[in-house]
Design an enzyme around this catalytic site. Sequence first.
Site, PDB file in Angstrom:
ATOM      1  CB  SER A  54      -0.933   0.006   1.215  1.00 45.69           C
ATOM      2  OG  SER A  54      -0.195  -0.167   2.415  1.00 45.69           O
TER       3      SER A  54
ATOM      4  CG  HIS B 225      -1.525   3.636   4.536  1.00 42.76           C
ATOM      5  ND1 HIS B 225      -2.338   2.952   5.418  1.00 42.76           N
ATOM      6  CD2 HIS B 225      -0.878   2.686   3.818  1.00 42.76           C
ATOM      7  CE1 HIS B 225      -2.190   1.647   5.235  1.00 42.76           C
ATOM      8  NE2 HIS B 225      -1.307   1.462   4.268  1.00 42.76           N
TER       9      HIS B 225
END
Length: 266
Positions: free
Chosen positions: A44, A247
């Site tokens: 990711s 993230h």
Amino acid sequence: MPHRPLARALTALVALLTAAVGALAVPGVAQAAAPIHYVALGDSYSSGVGAGPYDLSTCLRSQKSYAPLWAAANNVASFRFPACGGAKTADVLDDQLGSLSATTTMVTITIGGNDAGFADVMTDCRFGSTSTCTNAVNAAKAFATGTLPGRLDNTYAAIRERAPNARLIVLGYPRLFETRYCGLLAMSTYKRTILNEAADVLAAVTAERAAAAGATFADTRPTFAGHGVCGAAPWIRDVTGVIEASHPNADGYRYGYLPALNAVTG
């Protein structure tokens, strides 16, 4: 007197060779002559989770991730982007290597965080007790130093086999947190500190295995310094999105990851 024509010929030859060597030394000539065929592998942190918007696949690929940004800025001859949110080393081996070939000249990858249970550790620390967090972090560190090196070695070797003419660049993960006080709802300073220490362990292991594979390691911790969760201008998402939590946001990919990649590609 009879030697003058020979002397003139030698002088002309030296001048011609000097000019030719000088032309080869002009910056950018070699790069312009060699097209870049770039493939971005990984999890990711490569696919761009946190940056949005995403493509229609289940991999959550974003054009705001560092890989498509680098490809656009460097006018590459071809760009393939099989990186996928949630990927582990086994997923790279099973699903992503098909994008590589002998014509590939550059490969980037972030991988290993999911193998070490990144998502579960973050959940345990964000919502669990201090002891739960500590145990989860210690288990992840033990995995990173004990089991992960072999998985990284296998992954890098497989990339080398499929793309023997490519430069392999391994990008690391940033520290996710600043450790200053930032409110009652934030994780404790202790939890944030040990999570950052775990990130350091993962970076050290990844850098070591990348070097052993003859790859280049791009450390993202310096470029993200001061921009973690609890920073004044964070480039890491906290719990604002279930999937995107922990993230980078779009700024993190553009101003954190992209400069780290630029630093090693020139």
